[in-house]
Structures are given as structure tokens and as C-alpha cells.
Design a protein around this motif. Structure first.
Motif, PDB file in Angstrom:
ATOM      1  N   GLY A  25      -4.347   4.431  -5.077  1.00 59.33           N
ATOM      2  CA  GLY A  25      -2.901   4.263  -5.199  1.00 59.33           C
ATOM      3  C   GLY A  25      -2.424   4.920  -6.479  1.00 59.33           C
ATOM      4  N   TYR A  40     -15.741  -0.726   7.456  1.00 57.30           N
ATOM      5  CA  TYR A  40     -14.297  -0.448   7.399  1.00 57.30           C
ATOM      6  C   TYR A  40     -13.643  -0.767   8.739  1.00 57.30           C
ATOM      7  N   SER A  85      -9.747   2.108   2.581  1.00 56.27           N
ATOM      8  CA  SER A  85      -9.579   2.947   3.765  1.00 56.27           C
ATOM      9  C   SER A  85     -10.681   3.969   4.019  1.00 56.27           C
ATOM     10  N   GLY A 145       0.823  -1.221   0.000  1.00 56.81           N
ATOM     11  CA  GLY A 145       0.000   0.000   0.000  1.00 56.81           C
ATOM     12  C   GLY A 145       0.847   1.257   0.000  1.00 56.81           C
ATOM     13  N   SER A 147      -2.896   0.084  11.762  1.00 55.53           N
ATOM     14  CA  SER A 147      -4.306   0.040  12.129  1.00 55.53           C
ATOM     15  C   SER A 147      -4.792   1.453  12.474  1.00 55.53           C
ATOM     16  N   THR A 148      -5.969   1.544  13.032  1.00 52.62           N
ATOM     17  CA  THR A 148      -6.655   2.834  13.164  1.00 52.62           C
ATOM     18  C   THR A 148      -7.396   2.955  14.494  1.00 52.62           C
ATOM     19  N   ALA A 158      -1.552  -1.518   3.065  1.00 45.84           N
ATOM     20  CA  ALA A 158      -2.547  -1.774   2.016  1.00 45.84           C
ATOM     21  C   ALA A 158      -3.915  -2.005   2.633  1.00 45.84           C
ATOM     22  N   ALA A 159      -4.887  -1.243   2.180  1.00 44.44           N
ATOM     23  CA  ALA A 159      -6.244  -1.397   2.695  1.00 44.44           C
ATOM     24  C   ALA A 159      -7.197  -0.590   1.841  1.00 44.44           C
ATOM     25  N   GLY A 191      -3.455   4.514  14.365  1.00 42.09           N
ATOM     26  CA  GLY A 191      -3.317   5.950  14.133  1.00 42.09           C
ATOM     27  C   GLY A 191      -4.650   6.672  14.194  1.00 42.09           C
ATOM     28  N   GLY A 248      -0.243   4.669  -1.676  1.00 44.22           N
ATOM     29  CA  GLY A 248      -1.367   5.443  -1.121  1.00 44.22           C
ATOM     30  C   GLY A 248      -0.859   6.606  -0.284  1.00 44.22           C
ATOM     31  N   PHE A 249      -1.791   7.247   0.398  1.00 47.11           N
ATOM     32  CA  PHE A 249      -1.479   8.495   1.116  1.00 47.11           C
ATOM     33  C   PHE A 249      -0.415   8.309   2.211  1.00 47.11           C
ATOM     34  N   ILE A 250      -0.704   7.520   3.228  1.00 45.29           N
ATOM     35  CA  ILE A 250       0.254   7.418   4.336  1.00 45.29           C
ATOM     36  C   ILE A 250       1.473   6.620   3.883  1.00 45.29           C
ATOM     37  N   GLY A 262       0.832  -5.281  -7.518  1.00 48.00           N
ATOM     38  CA  GLY A 262       0.234  -6.564  -7.160  1.00 48.00           C
ATOM     39  C   GLY A 262      -0.790  -6.395  -6.054  1.00 48.00           C
ATOM     40  N   LEU A 278      -2.496  -0.520  -6.905  1.00 48.08           N
ATOM     41  CA  LEU A 278      -2.892   0.704  -7.616  1.00 48.08           C
ATOM     42  C   LEU A 278      -4.397   0.724  -7.856  1.00 48.08           C
TER      43      LEU A 278
HETATM   44  P1  NAD Z   1      -5.192   5.020   0.928  1.00 50.56           P
HETATM   45  O1  NAD Z   1      -6.564   4.576   0.569  1.00 50.56           O
HETATM   46  O2  NAD Z   1      -4.720   6.383   0.555  1.00 50.56           O
HETATM   47  O3  NAD Z   1      -4.117   3.983   0.322  1.00 50.56           O
HETATM   48  C1  NAD Z   1      -4.306   2.620   0.327  1.00 50.56           C
HETATM   49  C2  NAD Z   1      -3.272   1.991  -0.612  1.00 50.56           C
HETATM   50  O4  NAD Z   1      -3.446   0.565  -0.587  1.00 50.56           O
HETATM   51  C3  NAD Z   1      -3.447   2.430  -2.067  1.00 50.56           C
HETATM   52  O5  NAD Z   1      -2.186   2.707  -2.627  1.00 50.56           O
HETATM   53  C4  NAD Z   1      -4.073   1.215  -2.743  1.00 50.56           C
HETATM   54  O6  NAD Z   1      -3.747   1.101  -4.117  1.00 50.56           O
HETATM   55  C5  NAD Z   1      -3.469   0.090  -1.925  1.00 50.56           C
HETATM   56  N1  NAD Z   1      -4.292  -1.139  -1.958  1.00 50.56           N
HETATM   57  C6  NAD Z   1      -5.630  -1.238  -1.757  1.00 50.56           C
HETATM   58  N2  NAD Z   1      -6.007  -2.523  -1.892  1.00 50.56           N
HETATM   59  C7  NAD Z   1      -4.889  -3.243  -2.153  1.00 50.56           C
HETATM   60  C8  NAD Z   1      -4.637  -4.609  -2.368  1.00 50.56           C
HETATM   61  N3  NAD Z   1      -5.632  -5.519  -2.363  1.00 50.56           N
HETATM   62  N4  NAD Z   1      -3.384  -5.010  -2.608  1.00 50.56           N
HETATM   63  C9  NAD Z   1      -2.358  -4.108  -2.648  1.00 50.56           C
HETATM   64  N5  NAD Z   1      -2.540  -2.794  -2.465  1.00 50.56           N
HETATM   65  C10 NAD Z   1      -3.795  -2.366  -2.217  1.00 50.56           C
HETATM   66  O7  NAD Z   1      -5.093   4.783   2.499  1.00 50.56           O
HETATM   67  P2  NAD Z   1      -4.280   5.571   3.613  1.00 50.56           P
HETATM   68  O8  NAD Z   1      -5.119   6.665   4.130  1.00 50.56           O
HETATM   69  O9  NAD Z   1      -2.910   5.836   3.140  1.00 50.56           O
HETATM   70  O10 NAD Z   1      -4.234   4.450   4.744  1.00 50.56           O
HETATM   71  C11 NAD Z   1      -3.155   3.516   4.795  1.00 50.56           C
HETATM   72  C12 NAD Z   1      -3.356   2.596   5.979  1.00 50.56           C
HETATM   73  O11 NAD Z   1      -3.441   3.360   7.174  1.00 50.56           O
HETATM   74  C13 NAD Z   1      -4.640   1.789   5.911  1.00 50.56           C
HETATM   75  O12 NAD Z   1      -4.365   0.500   6.422  1.00 50.56           O
HETATM   76  C14 NAD Z   1      -5.594   2.528   6.822  1.00 50.56           C
HETATM   77  O13 NAD Z   1      -6.544   1.646   7.379  1.00 50.56           O
HETATM   78  C15 NAD Z   1      -4.646   3.055   7.870  1.00 50.56           C
HETATM   79  N6  NAD Z   1      -5.033   4.287   8.562  1.00 50.56           N
HETATM   80  C16 NAD Z   1      -5.430   5.383   7.859  1.00 50.56           C
HETATM   81  C17 NAD Z   1      -5.748   6.559   8.536  1.00 50.56           C
HETATM   82  C18 NAD Z   1      -6.135   7.818   7.793  1.00 50.56           C
HETATM   83  O14 NAD Z   1      -6.499   8.816   8.430  1.00 50.56           O
HETATM   84  N7  NAD Z   1      -6.053   7.867   6.477  1.00 50.56           N
HETATM   85  C19 NAD Z   1      -5.680   6.607   9.934  1.00 50.56           C
HETATM   86  C20 NAD Z   1      -5.255   5.463  10.626  1.00 50.56           C
HETATM   87  C21 NAD Z   1      -4.929   4.311   9.923  1.00 50.56           C
END
Ligand code: NAD
Ligand code: TYD
Length: 344
Positions: free
Chosen positions: A40, A153, A88, A8, A127-128, A85-86, A180, A11-13, A61, A36
């Protein structure tokens, strides 16, 4: 720790974490493994790919694809897996939970099995705070509190946490988990509230505040969160969970006021709309455990909001193509027929 698989990571984080790792640990190699999905984007890692051609690699992948995950771990001699990866976004999980169960639950299981098969690799799960559910009164969630997720979620993420813990107990997999609070900062997909509201406001569109807007969140700057994850990865106790957040909450209306103030836009853009189903009114975590490990956030929530707003103002190249594409269909689906509230 030398060869790290960041799932993942596009993605953002994830992309902020990869940037942080490569700049902070000059001996590490990082392999991003990402499906992606809509969230992503390779643009998120463009600067990293250019700056670190020999220490960074990308593999497209799915974490549910066991063969491809194993091939990547073997091919890059991976010793550590950090799983971002999630699926989200809560609103998408309300529309259609299917992908959440697949990726967040089954995908985590595939990564854990791979870590076990390759000789118990170091494993870290992102995790969250949402796994604790809505928090009443003055309470702050501690890592030992029971998990009471209330959205598809949050339930998928809580399931993953249980699996990670089970692999530690059953197979002695060397795991850690960080939970987080809400992250904000560069490269956050504009479905999440802060980038959605900034980009709406820049287009002079209304800001759809769910219900009365008095829900409470702890908005932390993404780079602070990444530093906390790094600390737990290196110095966290194996088998333990760590909350990461500023420990300061504000209401969504307070967040919107800071955001509009930073942009110099009028409050009249605020539009109260029909609430989210099952909306958790308050998240609040006790962060003393990670503070005891030596971590402190370097931004207050207000500083984090102002800094994030400025990034979106300066980086239209990043978000304008997103908003002009498939995002419009999503926006219509979630907001198109949402009732506007005259008296929230
Ligand atoms: P995001 O949605 O921006 O990015 C998720 C990334 O995972 C993307 O690049 C996507 O392409 C990839 N992905 C999704 N399904 C996939 C799969 N089956 N196989 C491979 N890659 C896959 O999410 P984010 O905000 O960056 O969050 C990242 C993690 O942090 C997540 O696990 C989320 O639960 C956790 N989190 C997020 C927050 C928040 O405020 N955004 C807070 C706490 C925890
Ligand atoms: P969000 O960024 O989706 O994160 P989460 O639900 O995971 O905390 O939402 C943050 C807060 O903002 C949450 O209380 C819901 C609210 N919100 C709105 O009021 N309007 C919106 O359009 C969105 C997306 C969220």
C-alpha cells in the motif's frame, strides 16, 4: 450511495478503483482505509488527493482493528463498504500464510460485523478466480461452481467469500461479490508477474518463468475490472456473485513474448526456473453473467499487456524506489536459490 469506504484503496486495484469512482460519480465521497503494508502506497493516490480534496479522505488503519474500523465508519457516516484490503500474492502466501489468514479472513469478518452493526450497510467483496482452483480441460468456472482453492492465498479468499455469503443468508446483509481474473495496469507492485518481468527486462535481468511457462491466465486491464466492480455495486443483484475477466486466456510464455516484443528486448532474457509449489495450471472463467448486466472489457489481454508495459516504461519514478528498497530482500528469498531449468 454517497459515502464509500474503500478498504485497501492504497493498493494496486484499490487506487485505480478510487480514481474511477471519484471521476465517474461527482456526488460521492470516498474514504480510503488502508494499513499501508509493503503493497500500500500513498503515492498511488497522490493525484487523487490533489484533484479531490473535499471528496477524498485517507485513514491509516488495519481492517482487523475493530475499534478503528467502527470509528471510521461512524466518523465519516459511511453507507457502503468495498473491501479490496488483502494480502494478495501467492508466492508470499507460500512463504508465510499467517498474515493472509489474519487480513483476508479475520479482517473480512470485522468489516462484515461493522456493516451489520451500523444498520446493514451495503457491502461489496473483491474476490478472485483463484478460489475456483485449477480448471481442467475446456471447462470455464461459473459463479455457482464449488470453490476448490489450492494455495494459502486462494484458501483465505475463498473463506472470505463463504463468510460474506453467510452474512447475507443469516443477517440479510446486502452483499455482492466479484471474482476478478488476473489484473494488470498502473501501480501494480512489481512482485506480480507482468510488472516483475517488465522491470527486470528494463534492467536487462532474466525473466524467471516458473516451470514450462504453459500455465494459462486471463490478463485483464485493471480499469476494465474497476468498471465491472462499479456496475455490480450499482446494478448487481444483492446476494449474487459475478465473475469479471476477458474470458480469453493465454500461456505465460505468450504473455512474455508480447511483453518483450513491446519493449524491443530479446527472448534470450527468458529463464525457466523451478516451478511454484502447487502451481495452478489454468484459470478460466465464464463471464456471461456480468456481460448480461451490460459490461464488456475495452482491452484484449494483448492490448492490456502492451499498455501496462508502456506505463512502466514511462513511470520509473514509481517503481525504481520500490525495487531499490526492501523488495530486494524478497527477491533474494523467492528467486535467489531457485533452480534454473535447462529443459523445462
Ligand atoms: P495489493 O496487494 O496491491 O493491495 C492490497 C492493499 O491492501 C494494500 O494497499 C495494503 O496496504 C492493504 N492491506 C493489506 N492488509 C491490510 C489490512 N490488514 N488492513 C488494511 N489494509 C490492508 O492487492 P491488489 O492486487 O490491489 O488486490 C486487491 C484485491 O483484489 C485483493 O482482495 C485481491 O485478493 C483481489 N484480486 C486481485 C487480483 C490481481 O490480479 N491483483 C485479481 C483478482 C482479485
Ligand atoms: P502472479 O502474477 O503471481 O499471479 P497469480 O499466481 O495470482 O495468477 O503470476 C501469474 C502467473 O505467472 C502464474 O502462472 C505464475 C507465473 N509467474 C512466473 O512464471 N514467474 C514469476 O516470477 C511470477 C511472480 C509468476
Amino acid at each position: 450511495m454517497h459515502n464509500i469506504l474503500v478498504t485497501g484503496g492504497a493498493g494496486f486495484i484499490g487506487c485505480n478503483f478510487v480514481r474511477h469512482l471519484l471521476h465517474t460519480h461527482p456526488s460521492y465521497r470516498v474514504v480510503v482505509y488502508d494499513k499501508l503494508t509493503y503493497a500500500g502506497r500513498l503515492e498511488n493516490l497522490q493525484d487523487v488527493a490533489e484533484a479531490f480534496p473535499h471528496r477524498y479522505a485517507f485513514v491509516q488503519g488495519d481492517i482487523c482493528d475493530r475499534e478503528k474500523v467502527e470509528e471510521t465508519v461512524r466518523g465519516h457516516d459511511i453507507d457502503t463498504i468495498v473491501n479490496f484490503a488483502a494480502e494478495s500474492h501467492v508466492d508470499r502466501s507460500i512463504l508465510d500464510p499467517d498474515a493472509f489468514i489474519r487480513t483476508d479472513v479475520y479482517g473480512t469478518y470485522v468489516l462484515l460485523e461493522t456493516a451489520r452493526k451500523f444498520g446493514n450497510l451495503r457491502y461489496h467483496q473483491i474476490s478472485t478466480d483463484e478460489v475456483y482452483g485449477h480448471i481442467e480441460g475446456e471447462h470455464r468456472s461459473k459463479e455457482t461452481d464449488p470453490l476448490r482453492p489450492r494455495s494459502p492465498y486462494a484458501a483465505s479468499k475463498a473463506s472470505a467469500d463463504h463468510l460474506v455469503h453467510a452474512y447475507h443468508i443469516t443477517y440479510e446483509l446486502p452483499v455482492t461479490i466479484t471474482r476478478g481474473a488476473n489484473n494488470i495496469g498502473p501501480y501494480q507492485y512489481p512482485e506480480k508477474v507482468v510488472p516483475l518481468f517488465v522491470t527486470n527486462a528494463l534492467n536487462d535481468m532474466p525473466l524467471p518463468v516458473y516451470g514450462d511457462g504453459r500455465q494459462m491466465r486471463d490478463y485483464q486491464y485493471v480499469v476494465d475490472h474497476c468498471q465491472g466492480i462499479d456496475l455490480v455495486l450499482h446494478r448487481g443483484q444483492i446476494g449474487e456473485v459475478y465473475n469479471i475477466g476477458t474470458g480469453q486466456e493465454m500461456t505465460n510464455l505468450e504473455m512474455v513474448e508480447i511483453l518483450l516484443d513491446e519493449l524491443g528486448k530479446p527472448r534470450s532474457l527468458i529463464q525457466h526456473v523451478e516451478d511454484r509449489l502447487g502451481h495452478d495450471r489454468r484459470y478460466s472463467m465464464d463471464v456471461s453473467k456480468i456481460q448480461a448486466l451490460g459490461w464488456q472489457p475495452t482491452h484484449t489481454p494483448e492490448q492490456a499487456i502492451r499498455r501496462t508495459v508502456r506505463w512502466y516504461v514511462e513511470n520509473r519514478w514509481w517503481w525504481e524506489p520500490i525495487r531499490a528498497g526492501k523488495f530486494q530482500e524478497y527477491y533474494r528469498q523467492v528467486y535467489g536459490s531457485r533452480r534454473i531449468l535447462r529443459e523445462p
